[in-house]
Design a protein around this motif. Structure first.
Motif, PDB file in Angstrom:
ATOM      1  N   TYR A   1      -4.956 -53.159 -48.757  1.00  0.00           N
ATOM      2  CA  TYR A   1      -4.867 -52.230 -47.635  1.00  0.00           C
ATOM      3  C   TYR A   1      -6.187 -51.487 -47.495  1.00  0.00           C
ATOM      4  O   TYR A   1      -6.737 -50.972 -48.467  1.00  0.00           O
ATOM      5  CB  TYR A   1      -3.706 -51.260 -47.867  1.00  0.00           C
ATOM      6  CG  TYR A   1      -3.531 -50.223 -46.784  1.00  0.00           C
ATOM      7  CD1 TYR A   1      -3.449 -50.584 -45.445  1.00  0.00           C
ATOM      8  CD2 TYR A   1      -3.432 -48.873 -47.110  1.00  0.00           C
ATOM      9  CE1 TYR A   1      -3.285 -49.642 -44.454  1.00  0.00           C
ATOM     10  CE2 TYR A   1      -3.257 -47.914 -46.126  1.00  0.00           C
ATOM     11  CZ  TYR A   1      -3.185 -48.302 -44.795  1.00  0.00           C
ATOM     12  OH  TYR A   1      -3.017 -47.357 -43.812  1.00  0.00           O
ATOM     13  N   ASP A   2      -6.701 -51.423 -46.256  1.00  0.00           N
ATOM     14  CA  ASP A   2      -8.056 -50.903 -46.061  1.00  0.00           C
ATOM     15  C   ASP A   2      -8.143 -49.380 -46.052  1.00  0.00           C
ATOM     16  O   ASP A   2      -9.246 -48.833 -46.062  1.00  0.00           O
ATOM     17  CB  ASP A   2      -8.665 -51.454 -44.762  1.00  0.00           C
ATOM     18  CG  ASP A   2      -7.876 -51.019 -43.528  1.00  0.00           C
ATOM     19  OD1 ASP A   2      -6.839 -50.337 -43.685  1.00  0.00           O
ATOM     20  OD2 ASP A   2      -8.301 -51.358 -42.410  1.00  0.00           O
ATOM     21  N   ASN A   3      -7.001 -48.683 -46.063  1.00  0.00           N
ATOM     22  CA  ASN A   3      -7.061 -47.216 -46.008  1.00  0.00           C
ATOM     23  C   ASN A   3      -6.285 -46.576 -47.172  1.00  0.00           C
ATOM     24  O   ASN A   3      -5.642 -45.549 -47.015  1.00  0.00           O
ATOM     25  CB  ASN A   3      -6.503 -46.708 -44.671  1.00  0.00           C
ATOM     26  CG  ASN A   3      -7.049 -45.336 -44.310  1.00  0.00           C
ATOM     27  OD1 ASN A   3      -8.247 -45.086 -44.447  1.00  0.00           O
ATOM     28  ND2 ASN A   3      -6.194 -44.436 -43.866  1.00  0.00           N
ATOM     29  N   GLU A   4      -6.377 -47.188 -48.325  1.00  0.00           N
ATOM     30  CA  GLU A   4      -5.742 -46.636 -49.546  1.00  0.00           C
ATOM     31  C   GLU A   4      -6.655 -45.528 -50.084  1.00  0.00           C
ATOM     32  O   GLU A   4      -7.356 -45.686 -51.086  1.00  0.00           O
ATOM     33  CB  GLU A   4      -5.569 -47.750 -50.577  1.00  0.00           C
ATOM     34  CG  GLU A   4      -4.697 -47.371 -51.759  1.00  0.00           C
ATOM     35  CD  GLU A   4      -3.238 -47.779 -51.583  1.00  0.00           C
ATOM     36  OE1 GLU A   4      -2.474 -47.665 -52.554  1.00  0.00           O
ATOM     37  OE2 GLU A   4      -2.866 -48.233 -50.486  1.00  0.00           O
ATOM     38  N   VAL A   5      -6.659 -44.403 -49.392  1.00  0.00           N
ATOM     39  CA  VAL A   5      -7.684 -43.387 -49.632  1.00  0.00           C
ATOM     40  C   VAL A   5      -7.076 -42.042 -50.010  1.00  0.00           C
ATOM     41  O   VAL A   5      -5.909 -41.752 -49.766  1.00  0.00           O
ATOM     42  CB  VAL A   5      -8.573 -43.197 -48.382  1.00  0.00           C
ATOM     43  CG1 VAL A   5      -9.293 -44.490 -48.024  1.00  0.00           C
ATOM     44  CG2 VAL A   5      -7.763 -42.670 -47.201  1.00  0.00           C
ATOM     45  N   ASP A   6      -7.950 -41.230 -50.599  1.00  0.00           N
ATOM     46  CA  ASP A   6      -7.687 -39.811 -50.806  1.00  0.00           C
ATOM     47  C   ASP A   6      -8.551 -39.070 -49.788  1.00  0.00           C
ATOM     48  O   ASP A   6      -9.756 -39.324 -49.695  1.00  0.00           O
ATOM     49  CB  ASP A   6      -8.064 -39.415 -52.231  1.00  0.00           C
ATOM     50  CG  ASP A   6      -7.697 -37.977 -52.551  1.00  0.00           C
ATOM     51  OD1 ASP A   6      -6.511 -37.699 -52.738  1.00  0.00           O
ATOM     52  OD2 ASP A   6      -8.616 -37.130 -52.621  1.00  0.00           O
ATOM     53  N   ASP A   7      -7.947 -38.173 -49.019  1.00  0.00           N
ATOM     54  CA  ASP A   7      -8.641 -37.513 -47.913  1.00  0.00           C
ATOM     55  C   ASP A   7      -8.331 -36.021 -47.987  1.00  0.00           C
ATOM     56  O   ASP A   7      -7.181 -35.611 -47.805  1.00  0.00           O
ATOM     57  CB  ASP A   7      -8.168 -38.110 -46.582  1.00  0.00           C
ATOM     58  CG  ASP A   7      -9.009 -37.658 -45.396  1.00  0.00           C
ATOM     59  OD1 ASP A   7      -9.115 -36.438 -45.158  1.00  0.00           O
ATOM     60  OD2 ASP A   7      -9.566 -38.526 -44.702  1.00  0.00           O
ATOM     61  N   TYR A   8      -9.351 -35.197 -48.254  1.00  0.00           N
ATOM     62  CA  TYR A   8      -9.085 -33.776 -48.505  1.00  0.00           C
ATOM     63  C   TYR A   8     -10.249 -32.930 -47.992  1.00  0.00           C
ATOM     64  O   TYR A   8     -11.423 -33.308 -48.121  1.00  0.00           O
ATOM     65  CB  TYR A   8      -8.890 -33.540 -50.000  1.00  0.00           C
ATOM     66  CG  TYR A   8      -8.226 -32.234 -50.349  1.00  0.00           C
ATOM     67  CD1 TYR A   8      -6.852 -32.072 -50.227  1.00  0.00           C
ATOM     68  CD2 TYR A   8      -8.971 -31.162 -50.818  1.00  0.00           C
ATOM     69  CE1 TYR A   8      -6.226 -30.880 -50.562  1.00  0.00           C
ATOM     70  CE2 TYR A   8      -8.369 -29.961 -51.151  1.00  0.00           C
ATOM     71  CZ  TYR A   8      -6.994 -29.822 -51.022  1.00  0.00           C
ATOM     72  OH  TYR A   8      -6.393 -28.641 -51.349  1.00  0.00           O
ATOM     73  N   GLN A   9      -9.906 -31.789 -47.426  1.00  0.00           N
ATOM     74  CA  GLN A   9     -10.886 -30.818 -46.941  1.00  0.00           C
ATOM     75  C   GLN A   9     -10.640 -29.507 -47.678  1.00  0.00           C
ATOM     76  O   GLN A   9      -9.497 -29.034 -47.789  1.00  0.00           O
ATOM     77  CB  GLN A   9     -10.739 -30.592 -45.436  1.00  0.00           C
ATOM     78  CG  GLN A   9     -11.596 -29.466 -44.859  1.00  0.00           C
ATOM     79  CD  GLN A   9     -13.027 -29.873 -44.583  1.00  0.00           C
ATOM     80  OE1 GLN A   9     -13.283 -31.024 -44.242  1.00  0.00           O
ATOM     81  NE2 GLN A   9     -13.951 -28.946 -44.725  1.00  0.00           N
ATOM     82  N   GLN A  10     -11.714 -28.916 -48.181  1.00  0.00           N
ATOM     83  CA  GLN A  10     -11.601 -27.637 -48.882  1.00  0.00           C
ATOM     84  C   GLN A  10     -12.734 -26.714 -48.440  1.00  0.00           C
ATOM     85  O   GLN A  10     -13.898 -27.111 -48.448  1.00  0.00           O
ATOM     86  CB  GLN A  10     -11.669 -27.853 -50.395  1.00  0.00           C
ATOM     87  CG  GLN A  10     -11.335 -26.625 -51.225  1.00  0.00           C
ATOM     88  CD  GLN A  10     -11.335 -26.942 -52.710  1.00  0.00           C
ATOM     89  OE1 GLN A  10     -12.392 -27.027 -53.325  1.00  0.00           O
ATOM     90  NE2 GLN A  10     -10.157 -27.115 -53.295  1.00  0.00           N
TER      91      GLN A  10
END
Length: 729
Positions: free
Chosen positions: A280-289
């Motif tokens: 899967y091409d979007n198996e990501v961790d996505d976070y804004q701090q």
């Protein structure tokens, strides 16, 4: 032969553990701190304090700062072991000090707690390129002095961000390297406008494909500050933060895969309808701090100064996963009937969210004269975090609706600490140190966790953390110290989730040290004994998202000797050694094995090597050029607490070559700085982190329980490089 040669070097040379400008204070003087330094007065110690520590300044960090995370830049400090999920030092990185994990390392930024309130971890990936905005940092090993936020059980790292610049400047930096790594940043300062006001900032982008397959990183970060300063007042507003998007590389690999395909990454794997294996091409961790800080420092005279700090941190993000053949029941959904056939499972794409708010207020006052240096104050923080999950796609929708939450939970935590500490100089030779802290923690959770199991925590803790020490100055070149410190620390959210009966841990830390300094020779040695009650140690197991699972170990201890020095062999050539010898033991470990509770007796504490060596051989023929050979040896260690051979990580020896060259200019640019680093120059295939697991097997004989052991590994990059240029205006 190469290993023998570099090991021999290590016995005489090690990491750059001393800031070049760190000098022992004369016993009759009262040092005057800059207003910027007052920000961290409450959490730092002076050079002669009976606290084991190392200082790192901006110039030292800059030489290797080509995109790798801050923990990796600290790799060559004493007793430090670092690791990287993606293998190349960018993205999710970790640091252990004296064998203790990052969860037990207290981190503050300008005196504000940075550890996550629930996990107690520090996620440097959320602050990409923060090293470019660090003025200085101090690493205290052991309990250290009282600090704000969670207790320190292996170390504390306090960071001071960029100081106010009197002069205007601008910098543009670009670097490139292996694994399609690149870093671009721009910094500026207005200098003091009308002698009182400064505006400064930084924007950064870091990208890398990672050493491990698909372990890509995309980091965007910023740092902005506005300051007002006069002779006795500093008011500074600081805003910094970052957005990270990293492809997951949490799973690790087994031993066979490590030997055959060490960059393999199983994250995102699935099989399509034709039976073809895909990722899967979007198996990501996505976070804004984002962090918003306001500091007011006031110096009333040479004796009195105060600091008030306010902070608001906003964090929001998710990790996304493709999951095959998931049960509808696990997500609170109904089975699907198609053409008379009942379908009980489906492929889904899910997101697990964390949305939190964190508020802090710090206040302290400092009084000092030629005999007394006293600091007292307190810190209050409150945290509110929502945990929830979404299904953003499903092969069979069942009764799900868009943006429905399949679980919802909330965690609230307040943390209040009050402290008073003082150093009292009895005479020109003897000084006493005392430090008392009370800490009150209230943690509550509601709702259900990601397994849709109720998670209802309601715990209150009151911790008393006394510390005391004595320093004896034999002469202007030598001083000795002894200190005792106690620390208490609460469990994390994951600890409660994995074991509702988890207990807080307590540490009693004893340090005995000797510091020697002459013009071209500096030597520090200290013996430490850290005795734990109910220490929370890494079991070696991880949960389904890569978080380490910890367990109470009853009584345990760490006994070690740390030695570090800096030796100037000539005007342009120096060696800088450090070595740690230690024994780290659980006094008694009981664990279920083959269906019975087994006493494993005295065992090694997980992830605690008995020997850690560092190395820095530095050649600097002039102010413009510096060449350094940096080496690190980490002895074998266990990933579990039963001394199982399956859980053993082999020792490793890694060497880096670092070069910087500054070209002074008379027009357009003030200077051009060229820098480069070749990491792992001998192409060592090594592993610095992993996990150990067991499970009971009854498949072959239902009447016999057989414990199956296994391990996962996180391989680190072979030879790789980074090169960069900084244009200074």
């Amino acid at each position: 032969m190469k290993h023998f040669f570099v090991l021999a070097c290590c016995l005489f040379s090690a990491s750059s553990v001393f800031s070049q400008n760190e000098k022992l204070q004369d016993s009759t003087t009262v040092p005057t701190e800059t207003l910027d330094e007052i920000l961290v007065t409450a959490v730092r110690v002076q050079a002669t304090s009976p606290i084991t520590h190392s200082n790192v300044d901006k110039a030292t960090l800059a030489k290797r700062n080509l995109g790798q995370d801050l923990p990796i830049l600290l790799n060559y400090l004493p007793s430090v072991v670092t690791t990287s999920d993606a293998g190349a030092g960018i993205g999710y990185t970790g640091i252990r000090v004296r064998g203790v994990s990052a969860q037990s390392t207290n981190v503050t930024i300008n005196g504000i707690p940075y550890n996550d309130a629930e996990s107690l971890g520090t996620f440097w990936v959320n602050l990409g390129d923060i090293a470019s905005s660090v003025e200085s940092l101090q690493l205290q090993r052991g309990v250290g002095t009282s600090t704000n936020g969670s207790g320190a059980f292996g170390a504390s790292i306090n960071v001071l961000t960029d100081a106010v610049s009197k002069d205007a400047y601008a910098e543009i930096s670009n670097s490139f390297g292996s694994f399609n790594t690149r870093k671009h940043n721009a910094k500026f300062s207005s200098g003091l406008l009308n002698d009182h006001v400064e505006i400064a900032g930084r924007l950064s982008i870091i990208k890398s494909d990672g050493y491990v397959d698909r372990a890509s990183t995309d980091l965007k970060s910023y740092f902005l500050q506005a300051a007002y300063v006069d002779d006795n007042t500093l008011i500074k507003a600081v805003v910094f933060g970052g957005h990270e998007n990293t492809y997951q590389s949490w799973n690790g690999i087994d031993k066979e895969t490590l030997e055959d395909d060490r960059t393999y990454n199983s994250a995102g794997i699935y099989t399509d309808e034709d039976g073809t294996v895909k990722f899967y091409d979007n198996e990501v961790d996505d976070y804004q701090q984002d962090h918003y800080q306001l500091h007011w420092n006031e110096r009333y005279n040479n004796n009195w100064s105060t600091n008030l700090g306010l902070n608001y941190t906003k964090g929001s993000g998710y990790f996304e996963q493709y999951k095959e053949d998931e049960s509808f029941e696990d997500y609170g959904l109904n089975n699907v009937t198609i053409g008379g056939e009942t379908i009980e499972t489906t492929d889904i794409i899910r997101r697990r969210w964390l949305d939190n708010d964190f508020y802090v207020i710090n206040a302290n006052a400092n009084y000092k004269n030629e005999f007394v240096n006293a600091i007292f104050g307190g810190s209050y923080s409150t945290y509110d975090g929502d945990h929830f999950g979404e299904i953003i796609w499903s092969k069979y929708a069942s009764n799900s609706e868009i943006r429905d939450h399949y679980y919802d939970g909330n965690g609230k935590k307040t943390d209040v600490s009050l402290f008073a500490k003082a150093t009292y100089r009895l005479n020109t030779q003897w000084s006493l140190f005392g430090d008392l802290q009370m800490r009150f923690v209230d943690y509550k959770t509601t709702g259900i966790d990601s397994d849709r199991t109720p998670l209802n925590i309601d715990e209150q803790y009151s911790f008393f953390n006394p510390k005391a020490g004595i320093t004896y100055e034999l002469d202007k070149n030598n001083n000795m110290y002894f200190s005792y410190a106690r620390a208490n620390r609460e469990p994390t959210r994951d600890d409660f989730q994995n074991n509702p009966d988890i207990k807080p841990e307590q540490l009693n830390d004893f340090e005995l040290g000797w510091r020697h300094e002459k013009q071209r020779f500096k030597f520090n040695a200290n013996v430490y004994y850290m005795h734990y009650n109910e220490q929370l140690v890494l079991s070696g197991n991880i949960d389904d998202v890569g978080n380490p699972i910890r367990t109470n170990s009853g009584e345990s201890y760490r006994l070690g000797l740390e030695i570090e020095s800096a030796i100037g062999l000539s005007k342009g050539f120096s060696i800088q050694p450090n070595v740690t010898f230690s024994t780290n033991k659980n006094k008694s470990i009981y664990q279920s094995f083959n269906g019975e509770l087994k006493d494993f007796g005295s065992t090694n504490i997980s992830f605690s090597p008995d020997i850690v060596l560092g190395n820095a051989i530095v050649y600097q023929p002039n102010d413009a050029l510096q060449i350094s050979l940096l080496s690190k040896f980490v002895g074998e260690q266990y990933m579990g607490n039963t001394d199982s051979e399956v859980s053993k990580l082999d020792s490793y020896f890694v060497n880096d070559l670092n070069l910087t060259y500054e070209i002074k200019m008379e027009s357009i640019f003030k200077a051009i700085v060229l820098s480069g680093v070749v990491n792992n120059i001998f192409n060592e295939k090594y592993v610095s982190n992993g996990y150990y697991y067991t499970y009971d097997d009854t498949w072959s004989d239902p009447n016999v329980i057989t414990t199956i052991e296994g391990a996962g590994y996180y391989p680190q990059a072979t030879t790789n490089f980074l090169v960069g240029a900084t244009l200074k205006f």
